[in-house]
Write an enzyme that holds these catalytic residues in place. Structure first.
Site, short mmCIF file in Angstrom:
data_model
loop_
_atom_site.label_atom_id
_atom_site.label_comp_id
_atom_site.label_asym_id
_atom_site.label_seq_id
_atom_site.Cartn_x
_atom_site.Cartn_y
_atom_site.Cartn_z
N SER A 104 4.89 47.43 51.96
CA SER A 104 4.55 48.84 52.02
C SER A 104 5.73 49.65 52.57
O SER A 104 6.81 49.65 51.98
CB SER A 104 3.28 49.03 52.84
N ASP A 201 -4.41 49.15 44.10
CA ASP A 201 -3.87 49.67 45.36
C ASP A 201 -4.21 51.15 45.50
O ASP A 201 -3.74 51.97 44.71
CB ASP A 201 -2.35 49.46 45.37
N HIS A 231 -3.96 46.94 48.21
CA HIS A 231 -2.71 47.28 48.87
C HIS A 231 -2.20 46.16 49.76
O HIS A 231 -1.01 45.89 49.81
CB HIS A 231 -2.87 48.55 49.70
#
Length: 257
Positions: A104, A201, A231
């Site tokens: 991320s 996601d 995610h």
């Protein structure tokens, strides 16, 4: 590897917590860079550390300022400060060639580190990477009331599915983050890059990481869509795919020497 006792690196007035293991000096090491408001004790980082140790590879994971076991306040963090933490870890806690794994926001940190240390970082594995997220994902999604609160009051507490208390989004985070945007042109990374992206996601759309893949200068880029992945990509099969990808990338770096 000891989850119970981190070590600390003093960096710009803050104690940065980390855990590391030594590896064979002739093998590429691995650095884990975590996500926004996450910490190094998550299952992905812990499992990858175990797998790296078993493969005889050096491994480092750490918490940015205001994250996990590190010092400082989360609200005082910025993209530039967290980039500085990441580079301090690379410079002071590692040696030789590296594969950097970024999850991320950690994907943005990994890319910024690769741009700053191309002679050291020879491979990237990015999980739901979120470069430019403060501007292109966060700010772009806020309504006018949220934007006004950030600009006039200095912060807005964003609700989170991962933290019941939410977390502050500051004006400095948004404004300073724009200085580190990298998706507006070619990204001068020439190392092999592997991107794993969940099709479900809700935080980083798959189109965002596909745009990243297109902007990378490297010709050795593989973008993989895990159609039913979210995610976090933390299911057992997701973690196994990640670990296999990281170790294969490290083997490739070794073979290219």
């Amino acid at each position: 590897m000891q989850n119970s006792s981190p070590e600390f690196l003093d960096h710009e007035g803050v104690r940065i917590a980390y855990r590391r293991s030594a590896g064979a000096p002739d093998r590429a090491g691995i650095v884990w860079m975590g996500g926004f408001h996450s910490d190094m004790l998550g299952e992905k980082a812990t499992t990858l550390h175990q797998r790296a140790e078993a493969a005889g590879r050096a491994f480092v994971r750490f918490d940015y300022l205001g994250h996990g076991e590190s010092g400082g306040q989360f609200a005082n963090g910025t993209i530039g400060r967290w980039r500085s933490d990441a580079l301090a870890v690379v410079d002071k806690l590692t040696q030789g060639d590296l594969v950097v794994v970024g999850s991320s926001m950690g994907g943005w940190m990994a890319l910024l580190a690769a741009l700053a240390r191309p002679e050291r970082i020879k491979g990237l594995v990015l999980l739901a990477p979120a470069p430019d997220f403060t501007d292109k994902l966060m700010w772009a999604s806020f309504d006018e009331s949220q934007k006004r609160q950030i600009m006039e009051q200095g912060f807005w507490t964003r609700p989170s599915a991962y933290d019941p208390a939410g977390y502050p989004i500051t004006r400095e985070l948004i404004e300073e983050g724009r200085t580190w945007n990298i998706l507006d042109g070619e990204i001068a990374v020439d190392a092999p890059v592997r991107i794993l992206q969940g099709g479900l996601d809700p935080d980083v759309p798959w189109t965002h990481s596909l745009d990243l893949a297109d902007k990378l200068r490297s010709q050795d880029v593989v973008w993989s869509l895990i159609k039913d992945g979210d995610h976090r990509l933390s299911r057992p099969q997701d973690i196994e795919r990640m670990a296999a990808t990281v170790l294969a990338t490290a083997d490739q770096v070794d073979a290219a020497r």
